[in-house]
Design an enzyme around this catalytic site. Structure first.
Site: not given
Length: 523
Positions: A248, A285
């Site tokens: 990620e 995020c």
């Protein structure tokens, strides 16, 4: 010579008071020994009941040690006790969730097709398929979630649930927290009747590189920056035997506000946006980093509400001095672009109370945002900077005049973890038209599409997907939710195998009581 690893307080930028370094950076020899020790634990993890005990035991020990772990995590990240208390509860929940997944057994995906000599176009043999663990998994801890995406986090929990030993590379921002959490996991392993080295912890930048290159590492999970994740991804692909790398990396998480939505609830959207992009000092995020708002009166009211709410946001401390420096430079570069306005200018914070008190005043930052016309983002050039993630409490408002201008900006966006549409009441009730077209556009850009909400906050459920097209992630899988276990498994099929040689999971009579599909019918 051993290189010490220090625990640093981001509020001061100085090593924490104590007895000295909390660990040392692992040498290549120590990385090799760690991976080999973890690999030796693989056979013991074949016992699904033991894996479930490990996960439940780890959750309980994590809660028993909550005081010490939260104190260490706050001292190393400045995220605050309330936020970290919630994160620890989430982490324990994740561990128990994967214990349930292990117990149910559906993740094994057992499929049995008995032989059929009359099958067309060719006779069918006896075929039995299920999934087995890949082997040792390397986990790279995240900076912004010292628990839920780090040593005891979702990557570790899902890998253990799959039957894979784990070697974790600790994040340098919270080494003491990592040591405490690794101790919890190792104790839980022993209590469950498994080797302590089912989980091994390493420190050091080079150790992370050596880890992904080790021939006994079968897969890796990463949460972090695009440059760091891409370097490890490339190293994983360049091995003589490439391995899956589930990274990620970064995400803008675009938000589109329609003209109807802005006309109906501009103030609500503006204040909601301020709360979302400043949450956790902008270090989520899923922070909304690019918001497309209409150019009319509704958009003006939205910006006015956002301005008032953003100015009231408290200054906060970022995770480390490097991130703070990058935030200040990145935000300043965006503010300086010609034609860009900054109704609330981001920068260094000055309020010690806002920053948590004491020495933290010197390390705090203030939230801010910029406004730009959509026309400036339709072609490559200096404004491309606005299409890159700026980690911290900062967002970009893009004013669009019509559907064509909106489409032109969406055409330029990279892959994202999330994409959000704020629709008017009538639009949300339609089953087609422009709103449906917008959702189709956003679906192509992200792994999770939201309507009339904010992306910060990721529920741990079976239906969750936390991933998206590159550069949001390097694979199509999720790092949150029950299906995260699929990253650490591979299917294998047995053909015309004598019953006595079949794994118990694939034998007739279903001795383990697993969910299965037999001759096309679910059992």
């Amino acid at each position: 010579m051993a290189v010490p690893v220090w625990s640093v307080d981001p509020r001061t930028g100085k090593p924490r008071a104590g007895d000295g370094p909390v660990a040392t950076e692992a040498t290549p020899e120590q990385v090799d020994a760690a991976v080999r020790a973890a690999a030796a634990a693989l056979p013991a993890l074949a016992d699904r009941a033991a894996r479930a005990r490990l996960l439940r035991g780890a959750a309980a020990l994590l809660e028993d040690s909550a005081g010490a772990i939260i104190a260490a995590a706050d001292a190393e990240t400045a995220l605050g006790t309330p936020r970290l208390t919630g994160e620890l509860a989430r982490t324990a929940f994740q561990l128990r969730t994967f214990a349930d997944v292990v117990g149910e057994g559906a993740f094994l995906d057992v499929i049995i097709d008995h032989p059929d000599p009359q099958a067309v176009p060719i006779p069918r043999p006896d075929l039995r398929r299920y999934k087995i663990p890949l082997g040792v998994v390397a986990v790279y801890a995240a900076s912004n979630f010292p628990l839920a995406f780090s040593v005891p986090g979702g990557d570790t929990a899902s890998a253990l649930a799959a039957g894979c030993p784990v070697v974790v590379k600790a994040h340098p921002d919270h080494p003491a927290t990592s040591e405490l959490c690794a101790d919890v996991l190792r104790r839980a392993a022993v209590d469950a009747g498994l080797p302590a080295d089912t989980v091994v912890l390493l420190h050091g930048f080079q150790a992370g590189v050596d880890l992904v290159r080790h021939p006994l590492v079968a897969a890796a999970g990463f949460t972090g920056s695009i440059p760091g994740g891409r370097a490890l991804f490339d190293a994983a692909a360049a091995r003589p035997r490439p391995i899956p790398f589930h990274g990620e990396l970064g995400s803008l998480n675009p938000v589109v506000v329609t003209e109807a939505a802005a006309a109906e609830r501009a103030e609500q959207i503006g204040t909601g946006l301020a709360g979302s992009f400043t949450l956790g000092t902008g270090q989520f995020c899923t922070k909304p980093g690019l918001v497309l708002a209409p150019a009319g009166d509704g958009g003006d009211q939205l910006v006015a509400a956002l301005t008032g709410a953003a100015r009231q946001a408290a200054a906060g401390v970022l995770l480390d001095a490097r991130m703070r420096e990058n935030f200040l430079k990145g935000a300043a570069a965006r503010v300086a672009l010609p034609g860009v306005t900054a109704p609330v200018t981001p920068g260094a914070g000055e309020d010690a109370q806002d920053a948590g008190g004491g020495d933290g005043a010197g390390q705090a930052v203030r939230a801010g945002y910029v406004v730009v016309d959509a026309a400036d983002l339709t072609e490559q050039g200096a404004y491309d900077l606005l299409l890159e993630e700026c980690f911290g409490p900062f967002t970009v408002i893009v004013r669009y005049a019509d559907a064509a201008a909106l489409d032109a900006v969406l055409d330029r966006l990279p892959g994202n973890l999330t994409a959000t549409a704020h629709l008017g009441a009538a639009e949300a009730g339609e089953d087609g038209g422009p709103a449906a077209d917008l959702l189709r556009r956003l679906t192509a850009l992200a792994g999770r599409v939201l309507v009339n909400g904010w992306p910060t906050g990721v529920a741990v459920t079976g239906a969750q997907h936390h991933g998206g097209p590159y550069p949001a992630t390097t694979s199509t899988s999720t790092s949150v939710g029950a299906t995260a276990i699929e990253r650490w498994l591979r299917p294998v099929a047995y053909q015309d195998t004598p019953p006595a040689l079949l794994p118990p999971e694939l034998r007739d009579g279903n001795p383990l009581g697993l969910p299965r599909r037999v001759d096309g019918v679910k059992e």
